[in-house]
Design a protein around this motif. Sequence first.
Motif, PDB file in Angstrom:
ATOM      1  N   SER A 160       0.829  -1.202   0.000  1.00  0.00           N
ATOM      2  CA  SER A 160       0.000   0.000   0.000  1.00  0.00           C
ATOM      3  C   SER A 160       0.864   1.253   0.000  1.00  0.00           C
ATOM      4  O   SER A 160       2.012   1.254   0.462  1.00  0.00           O
ATOM      5  CB  SER A 160      -0.928   0.012   1.218  1.00  0.00           C
ATOM      6  OG  SER A 160      -0.184   0.115   2.414  1.00  0.00           O
ATOM      7  N   LEU A 161       0.290   2.319  -0.524  1.00  0.00           N
ATOM      8  CA  LEU A 161       1.020   3.577  -0.669  1.00  0.00           C
ATOM      9  C   LEU A 161       1.462   4.128   0.686  1.00  0.00           C
ATOM     10  O   LEU A 161       2.599   4.565   0.844  1.00  0.00           O
ATOM     11  CB  LEU A 161       0.135   4.599  -1.395  1.00  0.00           C
ATOM     12  CG  LEU A 161       0.816   5.847  -1.949  1.00  0.00           C
ATOM     13  CD1 LEU A 161       1.830   5.483  -3.015  1.00  0.00           C
ATOM     14  CD2 LEU A 161      -0.229   6.812  -2.514  1.00  0.00           C
ATOM     15  N   ASP A 162       0.595   4.098   1.682  1.00  0.00           N
ATOM     16  CA  ASP A 162       0.950   4.695   2.970  1.00  0.00           C
ATOM     17  C   ASP A 162       1.934   3.839   3.749  1.00  0.00           C
ATOM     18  O   ASP A 162       2.615   4.318   4.654  1.00  0.00           O
ATOM     19  CB  ASP A 162      -0.291   4.996   3.813  1.00  0.00           C
ATOM     20  CG  ASP A 162      -1.001   3.748   4.309  1.00  0.00           C
ATOM     21  OD1 ASP A 162      -0.838   2.683   3.687  1.00  0.00           O
ATOM     22  OD2 ASP A 162      -1.716   3.843   5.322  1.00  0.00           O
ATOM     23  N   ALA A 163       2.050   2.551   3.369  1.00  0.00           N
ATOM     24  CA  ALA A 163       3.035   1.687   4.027  1.00  0.00           C
ATOM     25  C   ALA A 163       4.416   1.803   3.401  1.00  0.00           C
ATOM     26  O   ALA A 163       5.386   1.272   3.935  1.00  0.00           O
ATOM     27  CB  ALA A 163       2.570   0.234   3.984  1.00  0.00           C
ATOM     28  N   GLY A 164       4.494   2.487   2.247  1.00  0.00           N
ATOM     29  CA  GLY A 164       5.777   2.678   1.599  1.00  0.00           C
ATOM     30  C   GLY A 164       5.829   2.194   0.170  1.00  0.00           C
ATOM     31  O   GLY A 164       6.874   2.269  -0.478  1.00  0.00           O
ATOM     32  N   GLY A 165       4.703   1.673  -0.355  1.00  0.00           N
ATOM     33  CA  GLY A 165       4.659   1.218  -1.735  1.00  0.00           C
ATOM     34  C   GLY A 165       4.626   2.384  -2.710  1.00  0.00           C
ATOM     35  O   GLY A 165       4.734   3.548  -2.322  1.00  0.00           O
ATOM     36  N   HIS A 166       4.455   2.059  -3.994  1.00  0.00           N
ATOM     37  CA  HIS A 166       4.477   3.072  -5.036  1.00  0.00           C
ATOM     38  C   HIS A 166       3.130   3.117  -5.748  1.00  0.00           C
ATOM     39  O   HIS A 166       2.348   2.157  -5.704  1.00  0.00           O
ATOM     40  CB  HIS A 166       5.594   2.763  -6.047  1.00  0.00           C
ATOM     41  CG  HIS A 166       5.865   3.880  -7.010  1.00  0.00           C
ATOM     42  ND1 HIS A 166       5.403   3.858  -8.307  1.00  0.00           N
ATOM     43  CD2 HIS A 166       6.542   5.056  -6.863  1.00  0.00           C
ATOM     44  CE1 HIS A 166       5.779   4.975  -8.921  1.00  0.00           C
ATOM     45  NE2 HIS A 166       6.467   5.716  -8.064  1.00  0.00           N
ATOM     46  N   LEU A 167       2.872   4.237  -6.425  1.00  0.00           N
ATOM     47  CA  LEU A 167       1.632   4.395  -7.190  1.00  0.00           C
ATOM     48  C   LEU A 167       1.415   3.235  -8.156  1.00  0.00           C
ATOM     49  O   LEU A 167       0.279   2.791  -8.359  1.00  0.00           O
ATOM     50  CB  LEU A 167       1.679   5.707  -7.991  1.00  0.00           C
ATOM     51  CG  LEU A 167       1.662   7.022  -7.199  1.00  0.00           C
ATOM     52  CD1 LEU A 167       1.967   8.175  -8.142  1.00  0.00           C
ATOM     53  CD2 LEU A 167       0.319   7.224  -6.533  1.00  0.00           C
ATOM     54  N   VAL A 210      -0.143 -11.554  -9.847  1.00  0.00           N
ATOM     55  CA  VAL A 210       1.113 -10.831  -9.645  1.00  0.00           C
ATOM     56  C   VAL A 210       1.242 -10.417  -8.185  1.00  0.00           C
ATOM     57  O   VAL A 210       0.341  -9.801  -7.625  1.00  0.00           O
ATOM     58  CB  VAL A 210       1.186  -9.564 -10.525  1.00  0.00           C
ATOM     59  CG1 VAL A 210       2.565  -8.932 -10.426  1.00  0.00           C
ATOM     60  CG2 VAL A 210       0.840  -9.872 -11.961  1.00  0.00           C
ATOM     61  N   LEU A 211       2.363 -10.782  -7.582  1.00  0.00           N
ATOM     62  CA  LEU A 211       2.716 -10.286  -6.253  1.00  0.00           C
ATOM     63  C   LEU A 211       3.850  -9.294  -6.450  1.00  0.00           C
ATOM     64  O   LEU A 211       4.933  -9.649  -6.931  1.00  0.00           O
ATOM     65  CB  LEU A 211       3.164 -11.432  -5.347  1.00  0.00           C
ATOM     66  CG  LEU A 211       3.716 -11.028  -3.967  1.00  0.00           C
ATOM     67  CD1 LEU A 211       2.650 -10.298  -3.148  1.00  0.00           C
ATOM     68  CD2 LEU A 211       4.239 -12.244  -3.207  1.00  0.00           C
ATOM     69  N   VAL A 212       3.593  -8.022  -6.099  1.00  0.00           N
ATOM     70  CA  VAL A 212       4.592  -6.971  -6.279  1.00  0.00           C
ATOM     71  C   VAL A 212       5.291  -6.696  -4.953  1.00  0.00           C
ATOM     72  O   VAL A 212       4.639  -6.457  -3.937  1.00  0.00           O
ATOM     73  CB  VAL A 212       3.955  -5.666  -6.803  1.00  0.00           C
ATOM     74  CG1 VAL A 212       5.021  -4.589  -6.990  1.00  0.00           C
ATOM     75  CG2 VAL A 212       3.237  -5.920  -8.121  1.00  0.00           C
ATOM     76  N   ALA A 213       6.615  -6.747  -4.981  1.00  0.00           N
ATOM     77  CA  ALA A 213       7.426  -6.380  -3.827  1.00  0.00           C
ATOM     78  C   ALA A 213       8.304  -5.201  -4.218  1.00  0.00           C
ATOM     79  O   ALA A 213       8.499  -4.916  -5.401  1.00  0.00           O
ATOM     80  CB  ALA A 213       8.274  -7.557  -3.361  1.00  0.00           C
ATOM     81  N   GLY A 214       8.862  -4.547  -3.213  1.00  0.00           N
ATOM     82  CA  GLY A 214       9.632  -3.334  -3.464  1.00  0.00           C
ATOM     83  C   GLY A 214       8.909  -2.134  -2.887  1.00  0.00           C
ATOM     84  O   GLY A 214       7.758  -2.243  -2.455  1.00  0.00           O
ATOM     85  N   TYR A 215       9.567  -0.996  -2.896  1.00  0.00           N
ATOM     86  CA  TYR A 215       9.028   0.149  -2.162  1.00  0.00           C
ATOM     87  C   TYR A 215       9.613   1.452  -2.668  1.00  0.00           C
ATOM     88  O   TYR A 215      10.614   1.465  -3.389  1.00  0.00           O
ATOM     89  CB  TYR A 215       9.351  -0.007  -0.681  1.00  0.00           C
ATOM     90  CG  TYR A 215      10.819  -0.301  -0.416  1.00  0.00           C
ATOM     91  CD1 TYR A 215      11.773   0.703  -0.416  1.00  0.00           C
ATOM     92  CD2 TYR A 215      11.248  -1.606  -0.172  1.00  0.00           C
ATOM     93  CE1 TYR A 215      13.111   0.439  -0.190  1.00  0.00           C
ATOM     94  CE2 TYR A 215      12.585  -1.885   0.057  1.00  0.00           C
ATOM     95  CZ  TYR A 215      13.519  -0.865   0.052  1.00  0.00           C
ATOM     96  OH  TYR A 215      14.848  -1.131   0.261  1.00  0.00           O
ATOM     97  N   ASP A 241      10.000  -4.304  -7.771  1.00  0.00           N
ATOM     98  CA  ASP A 241      10.357  -2.957  -8.213  1.00  0.00           C
ATOM     99  C   ASP A 241      11.471  -2.467  -7.292  1.00  0.00           C
ATOM    100  O   ASP A 241      11.232  -2.116  -6.141  1.00  0.00           O
ATOM    101  CB  ASP A 241       9.129  -2.050  -8.124  1.00  0.00           C
ATOM    102  CG  ASP A 241       9.393  -0.627  -8.585  1.00  0.00           C
ATOM    103  OD1 ASP A 241      10.579  -0.261  -8.752  1.00  0.00           O
ATOM    104  OD2 ASP A 241       8.425   0.126  -8.764  1.00  0.00           O
ATOM    105  N   MET A 242      12.711  -2.481  -7.790  1.00  0.00           N
ATOM    106  CA  MET A 242      13.853  -2.069  -6.974  1.00  0.00           C
ATOM    107  C   MET A 242      14.357  -0.685  -7.366  1.00  0.00           C
ATOM    108  O   MET A 242      15.539  -0.360  -7.168  1.00  0.00           O
ATOM    109  CB  MET A 242      14.985  -3.096  -7.060  1.00  0.00           C
ATOM    110  CG  MET A 242      15.655  -3.220  -8.412  1.00  0.00           C
ATOM    111  SD  MET A 242      17.150  -4.261  -8.287  1.00  0.00           S
ATOM    112  CE  MET A 242      17.776  -4.111  -9.974  1.00  0.00           C
ATOM    113  N   ALA A 243      13.468   0.146  -7.910  1.00  0.00           N
ATOM    114  CA  ALA A 243      13.882   1.459  -8.408  1.00  0.00           C
ATOM    115  C   ALA A 243      14.662   2.250  -7.371  1.00  0.00           C
ATOM    116  O   ALA A 243      15.646   2.916  -7.698  1.00  0.00           O
ATOM    117  CB  ALA A 243      12.658   2.257  -8.865  1.00  0.00           C
TER     118      ALA A 243
END
Length: 478
Positions: A160-167, A210-215, A241-243
């Motif tokens: 989730s966005l507020d937990a540190g995820g991305h749009l 799809v399971l998305v990980a990264g932040y 997503d390791m951007a």
Amino acid sequence: MTDSLVSSAYTQALEVIGQVEPRIADATRQELADQRSSLKLIASENYASPAVLLTMGTWFSDKYAEGTVGHRFYAGCQNVDTVESLAAEHARELFGAPYAYVQPHSGIDANLVAFWSILANRVESPYLEKMQAKNVNELTEADWETLRHEFGNQRLLGMSLDAGGHLTHGFRPNISGKMFHQQQYGTDPETGLLDYDVVAAKAREFKPLVLVAGYSAYPRRVDFARMREIADEVGAVLMVDMAHFAGLVAGKVFTGDEDPVPHAHITTTTTHKSLRGPRGGMVLAQEEFAADVDRGCPMVLGGPLSHVMAAKAVAFAEARQSSFKAYAQQVADNAKSLAEGFLTRDATLVTGGTDNHIVLLDVSSFGLTGRQAESALLDAGVVTNRNSVPADPNGAWYTSGIRLGTPALTTRGFGHDEFDKVAELIVDVLSNTEAGTTKAGGPSKASYVLGDGVAERTKAASAEMLDKHPLYPGLVLG
């Protein structure tokens, strides 16, 4: 590259630009001056080398090169083939990836290529080709619902966005939240940390494709081996997503279970941020998905930016040098120093600290919103960005936090003592800032009052540190 050579290159370039549009040349000079005189702590920014920057200003910008190496839709692309091949080769060696796709223009482009590649690989639907031919901006919510249905109501589970995820990890207003039926996982409400058992339970219930990980704003490392176990258990594709932390992966700060590349089916990244390259994106993939990713153009992308691919090759070559490993480790060490500096001054940090390059400061203890804190700090010459904290009562616009990152100032040579001083300066600014009021006399989430003299003393203290660690040392514009 000698200082005189760099100075000559930029001086002459700006003279050429100034002959056509002097205001652009002036703005470029001013941007360098502004960056030199401010404490840049935006976690997604850095300083690319002169070699990387100069690589982007060439006639490769004039080439159209849709397609892939050796299979272009335009003639005369033999030199672009060389550039793209070199960039991909450096990327594979740098990250230990079987396959690298260096065409994406940005992180969101890289994520879109990944999403569509997963759909193309795992879902049989005659609507996929039709979707690719349409203008995405013309699609209605009903169109998206029809497409989701035809794709088998595919599901995405992301942070989730507020937990540190991305749009782009399934946020509903974003295209990722429209392509899929999406749900989100958060962090433990007490610690702010990921709870893998909770993520696993949610995945078993939701059964995502799809399971998305990264932040983009989670100040801790992730166990990607555990995330792959969760994905495998429910038959999901693990996309990482390791951007933000690609530089820490490239620099071998993150290894083993904390290195996403061996564990993810597909890994996406930007090429700037902690990786210190040009603004752009990239997709790394296991062999199973290589052919699908390789169709990023025309599936999602148009003409690749050949001049930026060339700059990616240069940046990746730099990152393969031993000095980059030392830099990456210093980025992580400096983040700990910054966090410790805050904690010794009784500031509140999300998760209580950091073990990557991000420090997320909860400014509500200062009686401020993130927007007020961001603005007050900018007045004092400290460049940050406001950011949500878990379960943020102020929402994503005003927020209750500011996100801080160490890559840029580490590039300038800052170390432990400087980052402790940075924490001191930030606490001083925020402690001497008060929330303003609205025109109606009520509390404001945007206006603020910065104490007299605070900005001046902060800039003076910053200047002492910045002068010791000049940006692009030796670069003098004539």
